[in-house]
Design a protein around this motif. Structure first.
Motif, PDB file in Angstrom:
ATOM      1  N   ASN A  54       0.796  -1.224   0.000  1.00 16.14           N
ATOM      2  CA  ASN A  54       0.000   0.000   0.000  1.00 16.14           C
ATOM      3  C   ASN A  54       0.832   1.280   0.000  1.00 16.14           C
ATOM      4  OD1 ASN A  54      -2.476  -1.516   0.320  1.00 16.14           O
ATOM      5  ND2 ASN A  54      -1.831  -1.850   2.433  1.00 16.14           N
ATOM      6  N   HIS A  55       2.141   1.153   0.065  1.00 18.58           N
ATOM      7  CA  HIS A  55       3.016   2.318   0.196  1.00 18.58           C
ATOM      8  C   HIS A  55       4.255   2.173  -0.683  1.00 18.58           C
ATOM      9  CE1 HIS A  55       0.759   2.113   3.998  1.00 18.58           C
ATOM     10  NE2 HIS A  55       0.828   3.425   3.965  1.00 18.58           N
ATOM     11  N   LEU A  56       4.774   3.298  -1.118  1.00 12.99           N
ATOM     12  CA  LEU A  56       6.100   3.362  -1.717  1.00 12.99           C
ATOM     13  C   LEU A  56       7.021   3.915  -0.643  1.00 12.99           C
ATOM     14  CD1 LEU A  56       5.253   4.852  -5.216  1.00 12.99           C
ATOM     15  CD2 LEU A  56       5.601   2.449  -4.605  1.00 12.99           C
ATOM     16  N   GLU A  57       8.268   3.434  -0.627  1.00 19.71           N
ATOM     17  CA  GLU A  57       9.218   3.884   0.390  1.00 19.71           C
ATOM     18  C   GLU A  57      10.573   4.140  -0.260  1.00 19.71           C
ATOM     19  OE1 GLU A  57      11.036   2.448   4.705  1.00 19.71           O
ATOM     20  OE2 GLU A  57      10.738   0.964   3.128  1.00 19.71           O
ATOM     21  N   ALA A  58      11.199   5.232   0.171  1.00 19.59           N
ATOM     22  CA  ALA A  58      12.591   5.507  -0.173  1.00 19.59           C
ATOM     23  C   ALA A  58      13.372   5.533   1.129  1.00 19.59           C
ATOM     24  CB  ALA A  58      12.727   6.841  -0.895  1.00 19.59           C
ATOM     25  N   GLY A  66      24.019  -3.434   6.933  1.00 23.52           N
ATOM     26  CA  GLY A  66      22.934  -4.384   6.796  1.00 23.52           C
ATOM     27  C   GLY A  66      22.843  -4.877   5.369  1.00 23.52           C
ATOM     28  N   GLU A  67      21.701  -5.472   5.055  1.00 19.33           N
ATOM     29  CA  GLU A  67      21.500  -6.056   3.733  1.00 19.33           C
ATOM     30  C   GLU A  67      20.020  -6.063   3.411  1.00 19.33           C
ATOM     31  OE1 GLU A  67      23.366 -10.022   2.215  1.00 19.33           O
ATOM     32  OE2 GLU A  67      21.462 -10.558   3.199  1.00 19.33           O
ATOM     33  N   ILE A  68      19.714  -5.902   2.134  1.00 18.96           N
ATOM     34  CA  ILE A  68      18.348  -6.080   1.654  1.00 18.96           C
ATOM     35  C   ILE A  68      18.384  -7.164   0.587  1.00 18.96           C
ATOM     36  CG2 ILE A  68      18.512  -4.234  -0.065  1.00 18.96           C
ATOM     37  CD1 ILE A  68      15.575  -3.570   0.584  1.00 18.96           C
ATOM     38  N   GLU A  69      17.397  -8.075   0.622  1.00 16.92           N
ATOM     39  CA  GLU A  69      17.298  -9.141  -0.377  1.00 16.92           C
ATOM     40  C   GLU A  69      15.900  -9.124  -0.959  1.00 16.92           C
ATOM     41  OE1 GLU A  69      17.499 -14.024  -0.810  1.00 16.92           O
ATOM     42  OE2 GLU A  69      18.074 -13.090   1.085  1.00 16.92           O
ATOM     43  N   THR A  70      15.806  -8.988  -2.278  1.00 14.36           N
ATOM     44  CA  THR A  70      14.505  -8.982  -2.937  1.00 14.36           C
ATOM     45  C   THR A  70      14.016 -10.420  -3.098  1.00 14.36           C
ATOM     46  OG1 THR A  70      15.684  -8.789  -5.042  1.00 14.36           O
ATOM     47  CG2 THR A  70      14.764  -6.765  -4.115  1.00 14.36           C
ATOM     48  N   VAL A  71      12.759 -10.641  -2.758  1.00 13.98           N
ATOM     49  CA  VAL A  71      12.184 -11.986  -2.786  1.00 13.98           C
ATOM     50  C   VAL A  71      12.032 -12.492  -4.215  1.00 13.98           C
ATOM     51  CG1 VAL A  71      10.099 -13.332  -2.240  1.00 13.98           C
ATOM     52  CG2 VAL A  71      11.047 -11.737  -0.547  1.00 13.98           C
ATOM     53  N   GLU A  89       8.427  -0.429  -6.784  1.00 15.35           N
ATOM     54  CA  GLU A  89       7.468  -1.393  -7.330  1.00 15.35           C
ATOM     55  C   GLU A  89       6.872  -2.250  -6.218  1.00 15.35           C
ATOM     56  OE1 GLU A  89       9.431  -3.508 -10.488  1.00 15.35           O
ATOM     57  OE2 GLU A  89       9.540  -1.720 -11.752  1.00 15.35           O
ATOM     58  N   ASN A  90       6.763  -1.672  -5.023  1.00  9.93           N
ATOM     59  CA  ASN A  90       6.234  -2.387  -3.864  1.00  9.93           C
ATOM     60  C   ASN A  90       6.983  -3.701  -3.642  1.00  9.93           C
ATOM     61  OD1 ASN A  90       3.614  -1.057  -5.367  1.00  9.93           O
ATOM     62  ND2 ASN A  90       3.659  -0.666  -3.184  1.00  9.93           N
TER      63      ASN A  90
END
Length: 131
Positions: A54-58, A66-71, A89-90
């Protein structure tokens, strides 16, 4: 004009804490800016499943690691000072804290009310305090 110090949020209802992060929500929907603005700390060694449907985030990383991993594709991105990522793109993802607390500055559109936490699917509900 709105002028606030993040320290004014500490200890109030707009300092929201979970087992994996602490978020200080400085500008909210009620401020009428069309976005909300937050300082968030991701705790070391933690993992949070997030899928903002429901939201876009920057997010701008200003301290720590840290780390981010796209599913969708399993891509991993290292996070640290100076890194900016946008969930345009949510994007469903895992956010992981590293060895040090990861301090980030976040912007949400539409703005948060200030009380949101992730549900079981990693989603913030679309809430509004507007009349």
């Amino acid at each position: 004009m709105i002028v606030r110090n993040v320290n004014e949020v500490i200890g109030t209802e707009h300092e929201v804490k979970t087992d994996t992060w602490l978020s200080r929500r400085v500008l909210l929907e009620k401020d009428g800016m069309g976005f909300s603005f937050h300082e968030t700390v991701i705790f070391p060694g933690t993992e949070t499943h997030i899928h903002y449907q429901n939201h876009l985030e920057a997010v701008w990383c200003v301290e720590g690691d840290g780390e981010i991993e796209t599913v969708a594709d399993g891509k991993k991105y290292a996070l640290g000072p100076g890194v900016v990522y946008a969930l345009n793109e949510n994007d469903e993802h895992w956010l992981r804290g590293g060895k040090k607390p990861l301090r980030v500055i976040c912007v949400f559109n539409p703005p948060l009310t200030g009380f949101e936490v992730h549900d079981e699917k990693g989603v913030y509900p679309l809430e509004s305090t507007a009349a």
